[in-house]
Design a protein around this motif. Structure first.
Motif, PDB file in Angstrom:
ATOM      1  N   VAL A 318      -1.922 -25.629  25.664  1.00 41.09           N
ATOM      2  CA  VAL A 318      -1.053 -26.700  25.167  1.00 41.09           C
ATOM      3  C   VAL A 318       0.276 -26.096  24.758  1.00 41.09           C
ATOM      4  N   LEU A 319       1.358 -26.597  25.336  1.00 40.38           N
ATOM      5  CA  LEU A 319       2.684 -26.082  25.007  1.00 40.38           C
ATOM      6  C   LEU A 319       3.463 -27.104  24.196  1.00 40.38           C
ATOM      7  N   GLY A 320       4.239 -26.628  23.257  1.00 44.09           N
ATOM      8  CA  GLY A 320       5.036 -27.521  22.421  1.00 44.09           C
ATOM      9  C   GLY A 320       5.486 -26.784  21.187  1.00 44.09           C
ATOM     10  N   LYS A 321       5.747 -27.551  20.120  1.00 50.68           N
ATOM     11  CA  LYS A 321       6.155 -26.887  18.884  1.00 50.68           C
ATOM     12  C   LYS A 321       5.576 -27.598  17.685  1.00 50.68           C
ATOM     13  N   PRO A 322       5.209 -26.824  16.667  1.00 47.08           N
ATOM     14  CA  PRO A 322       4.750 -27.439  15.424  1.00 47.08           C
ATOM     15  C   PRO A 322       5.947 -27.856  14.582  1.00 47.08           C
ATOM     16  N   LEU A 323       5.801 -28.920  13.790  1.00 43.64           N
ATOM     17  CA  LEU A 323       6.867 -29.331  12.875  1.00 43.64           C
ATOM     18  C   LEU A 323       6.557 -28.708  11.517  1.00 43.64           C
ATOM     19  N   HIS A 324       7.102 -27.532  11.317  1.00 43.91           N
ATOM     20  CA  HIS A 324       6.802 -26.768  10.104  1.00 43.91           C
ATOM     21  C   HIS A 324       7.143 -27.547   8.849  1.00 43.91           C
ATOM     22  N   ASN A 325       6.314 -27.358   7.837  1.00 40.06           N
ATOM     23  CA  ASN A 325       6.537 -27.941   6.509  1.00 40.06           C
ATOM     24  C   ASN A 325       6.409 -29.467   6.475  1.00 40.06           C
ATOM     25  N   PHE A 326       5.899 -30.067   7.557  1.00 46.44           N
ATOM     26  CA  PHE A 326       5.627 -31.498   7.521  1.00 46.44           C
ATOM     27  C   PHE A 326       4.176 -31.742   7.898  1.00 46.44           C
ATOM     28  N   VAL A 327       3.535 -32.618   7.165  1.00 44.72           N
ATOM     29  CA  VAL A 327       2.161 -33.001   7.483  1.00 44.72           C
ATOM     30  C   VAL A 327       2.063 -34.509   7.344  1.00 44.72           C
ATOM     31  N   PRO A 328       1.100 -35.136   8.039  1.00 41.00           N
ATOM     32  CA  PRO A 328       0.883 -36.557   7.776  1.00 41.00           C
ATOM     33  C   PRO A 328       0.446 -36.713   6.327  1.00 41.00           C
ATOM     34  N   ALA A 347       4.772 -36.138   4.869  1.00 36.33           N
ATOM     35  CA  ALA A 347       5.008 -35.484   3.590  1.00 36.33           C
ATOM     36  C   ALA A 347       5.603 -34.115   3.869  1.00 36.33           C
ATOM     37  N   ALA A 348       6.659 -33.803   3.159  1.00 34.83           N
ATOM     38  CA  ALA A 348       7.211 -32.451   3.255  1.00 34.83           C
ATOM     39  C   ALA A 348       6.430 -31.590   2.272  1.00 34.83           C
ATOM     40  N   VAL A 349       5.899 -30.479   2.745  1.00 37.06           N
ATOM     41  CA  VAL A 349       5.080 -29.646   1.872  1.00 37.06           C
ATOM     42  C   VAL A 349       5.713 -28.279   1.706  1.00 37.06           C
ATOM     43  N   ARG A 350       5.451 -27.709   0.574  1.00 41.46           N
ATOM     44  CA  ARG A 350       6.065 -26.424   0.267  1.00 41.46           C
ATOM     45  C   ARG A 350       5.457 -25.324   1.116  1.00 41.46           C
ATOM     46  N   GLU A 351       4.140 -25.369   1.231  1.00 44.55           N
ATOM     47  CA  GLU A 351       3.469 -24.319   1.990  1.00 44.55           C
ATOM     48  C   GLU A 351       2.999 -24.913   3.304  1.00 44.55           C
ATOM     49  N   ASP A 352       3.553 -24.420   4.386  1.00 48.03           N
ATOM     50  CA  ASP A 352       3.184 -24.944   5.690  1.00 48.03           C
ATOM     51  C   ASP A 352       1.728 -24.593   5.986  1.00 48.03           C
ATOM     52  N   PRO A 353       0.907 -25.592   6.397  1.00 44.45           N
ATOM     53  CA  PRO A 353      -0.525 -25.317   6.589  1.00 44.45           C
ATOM     54  C   PRO A 353      -0.789 -24.252   7.667  1.00 44.45           C
ATOM     55  N   MET A 354       0.071 -24.199   8.675  1.00 39.85           N
ATOM     56  CA  MET A 354      -0.171 -23.218   9.735  1.00 39.85           C
ATOM     57  C   MET A 354       0.226 -21.816   9.276  1.00 39.85           C
ATOM     58  N   LEU A 355       1.381 -21.711   8.630  1.00 38.40           N
ATOM     59  CA  LEU A 355       1.829 -20.392   8.166  1.00 38.40           C
ATOM     60  C   LEU A 355       0.912 -19.878   7.063  1.00 38.40           C
ATOM     61  N   ALA A 356       0.368 -20.801   6.250  1.00 37.99           N
ATOM     62  CA  ALA A 356      -0.536 -20.389   5.180  1.00 37.99           C
ATOM     63  C   ALA A 356      -1.820 -19.788   5.746  1.00 37.99           C
TER      64      ALA A 356
END
Lengths: 428, 172
Positions: A318-328, A347-356
């Motif tokens: 799957v190719l594309g891009k994650p939207l960092h720091n945003f989650v539903p 919701a804009a979140v402080r800690e990105d779930p993927m980077l975390a």
């Protein structure tokens, strides 16, 4: 060099008399970087940008897909102040609108960011049927063939359906991305060439179709050979699953809430060859929750021994891009709509779930990619890597690869995945 | 084809085809009213007290150019490719005006409600802003920086927040 041409000043002042409405239209013609400097010019410009929600217009222009869900992109601005470290230092109290504009600007940057080169897939959650445990759906995450040291032969790393009498029957795979909010631009599917069978048959489906943010119930077809309820989970997998759900990821138990934003791509015909066949979308698709259902329609190959039709897939990319720091946003904050699809609340979140969770490299291909790279970096010396296993995997250990797969099949790796350990599909 | 007379604020009359005049939705609705009141035969004079003579002349240049044979009234959907490209070049040259003229033109396009021209003018204003620093924009528009210190700091911080991650990711 002369920075400002003062002779020009006298010719411009009349333009400030243009009414707000027209100035808003003019500002809306700007690209994002120019808009961000223009709103900095004076309070009036800033107010016009905020009142007309021009950053939302920018986002919709960058990603028309967002407009499909009757979206108002709503962003929970109040939480944002807590989410943005820079804003916590603020002595003034930024208005709700200002916070929203900041979040939308950030979202625009994410929408226009360059694409990732690696596959965004993190987990294989389930499949409509699986012929035997070694042919688990987990195998489609990696394009590699695997080496079986016990037998000393190369065996395929692929997923296989159960045999069917019906050429037109379909199968599906439930796959999850590394980020709960991704823009998907293309998906590649590689059918499996059974090199160990006579004539090297390729078990490709006739066509493939993709469902994003899939909200339907995904349960494997009941299997008479297995006794008992296989969907039961132990305490640890449950904790992992709940951790992921809290971070905004879809799981097979809570995916219904993402169904409101479900979109389907048209069916793409597939060729019966074992290359990675790429299917591009005219507009990138937004995947909310990260769950993608790959529908494999029809079959092209019978197996000689039992004359049943099978579908086997070697790899899905799957190719594309994650939207960092945003989650539903959590279900509670999603709004109910009277008619049509409810607006999507991000919701804009402080800690990105993927980077975390260690970033894409630690998650993609079920975390195998980073492990493989770590092992390659160490020259394949596995004696060292065994000692350094820590965290959740260590409990199960590499000697229980099936347990590990079951764990992976329900939840992405824990927050702090081990940096190195042997690939779990080795050594059985 | 019928002709109509458009009278500017300083009393100068411009005779144009009703087709060209109808590009302005304001004029179009005024014409319909007039026709209903005075019948088809009488000469149609539309007074436009908000537009001066020289701006009206400029607006009419646009209307005439965009109603020439081969141009569709409702848009440019059925226009041939070459004609469309010619019009784009013409538009670009047409917009080579001083900012003073641009101001009067945008106000006239707004009042007369000529959608295509209004779009063109907004794009023209945007071009004056595009690629300039905040200080430069202030200077060109004769604006004063009236932000409070803290407010300006907030904008700077949020802009940084939006951009920083992107840069970090680009490095990877």
């Amino acid at each position: 060099m002369k920075l400002h041409d003062h002779t020009l000043d006298s010719t411009y002042p009349s333009l400030t008399d243009v009414p707000d409405e027209l100035l808003a239209r003019a500002l809306n013609c700007l690209d994002a970087p120019s808009l961000s400097t223009a709103e900095w010019a004076c309070r009036r410009f800033r107010r016009i940008v905020l009142e007309n929600d021009l950053w939302r217009e920018q986002c919709l222009r960058a990603c028309p897909e967002l407009g499909r869900f009757n979206t108002d992109i709503l962003i929970e601005g109040l939480q944002l102040q807590a989410a943005v470290p820079e804003l916590q230092k603020s002595r003034s109290h930024p208005s709700k609108e200002a916070l929203r504009a900041a979040a939308l600007y950030k979202l625009h940057c994410e929408l226009t960011a360059p694409e990732f080169k690696h596959s965004l897939l993190a987990n294989a959650l389930s499949a409509s049927s699986t012929d035997n445990p070694e042919e688990s759906v987990e195998n489609v995450l990696t394009p590699l063939h695997r080496f079986n040291p016990a037998l000393g032969i190369r065996s395929g790393s692929y997923w296989s359906s159960k045999g069917s009498d019906d050429e037109h029957s379909s199968e599906w795979l439930a796959l999850r991305l590394a980020h709960p909010l991704c823009l998907v631009s293309a998906i590649g599917v590689m059918p499996f060439l059974a090199f160990f069978q006579r004539g090297h048959p390729i078990y490709a489906p006739k066509a493939v179709r993709f469902v994003f943010s899939c909200g339907e119930e995904l349960k494997p077809r009941p299997d008479a050979a297995l006794d008992g309820d296989t969907t039961e989970e132990d305490e640890q997998t449950q904790l992992l699953r709940e951790d992921c759900e809290a971070a905004g990821y879809a799981s097979l138990r809570n995916n219904a809430r993402f169904g409101a934003w479900e979109t389907r791509a048209e069916a793409f015909p597939m060729e019966q060859n074992d290359s990675l066949q790429m299917f591009e979308f005219k507009q990138p698709r937004l995947c909310v929750g990260g769950l993608i259902k790959v529908e494999l329609l029809g079959r092209t190959q019978r197996q000689e021994q039992d004359m049943a039709w099978y579908t086997c897939i070697n790899h899905v990319k799957v190719l594309g891009k994650p939207l960092h720091n945003f989650v539903p946003a959590p279900a509670l904050q999603q709004r109910q709509a009277a008619g049509g699809a409810p607006p999507l609340v991000l919701a804009a979140v402080r800690e990105d779930p993927m980077l975390a969770r260690g970033g894409l490299m630690a998650l993609s291909e079920g975390g195998l990619l980073s492990q493989r790279l770590a092992i390659e970096a160490q020259g394949g010396d596995e004696a060292d890597t065994d000692e350094e296993i820590e965290g959740g995997f260590n409990v199960l250990g590499p000697e229980f690869p099936n347990a590990l797969i079951a764990l992976n099949a329900i939840a992405p790796p824990p927050l702090h995945p081990p940096q190195q350990h042997a690939p779990p599909h080795d050594g059985t | 084809m019928r002709t109509v007379i458009l009278r500017s604020s300083d009393g100068a009359d411009h005779i144009v085809s009703s087709e060209a005049a109808s590009l302005s939705r304001t004029v179009q609705s005024l014409l319909e009213e007039l026709e209903a009141k005075e019948g088809e035969e009488s000469p149609l004079i539309v007074p436009l007290p908000n537009v001066c003579d020289c701006t009206l002349r400029k607006v009419l240049q646009y209307c005439i150019q965009h109603t020439e044979p081969g141009t569709n009234l409702t848009g440019r959907i059925h226009v041939s490719e070459t004609r469309r490209r010619d019009l784009e070049v013409w538009d670009r040259n047409y917009m080579l005006v001083s900012t003073d003229e641009l101001y009067h033109l945008v106000m006239a396009a707004h009042y007369l409600n000529v959608p295509g021209l209004l779009e063109l003018c907004c794009e023209g204003i945007a071009n004056l802003i595009r690629g300039k620093s905040p200080q430069h924009v202030r200077q060109h528009f004769g604006l004063v920086n009236n932000f409070e210190k803290a407010e300006e700091e907030d904008i700077r911080r949020t802009n940084l927040w939006a951009l920083v991650d992107e840069k970090e990711l680009a490095k990877k």
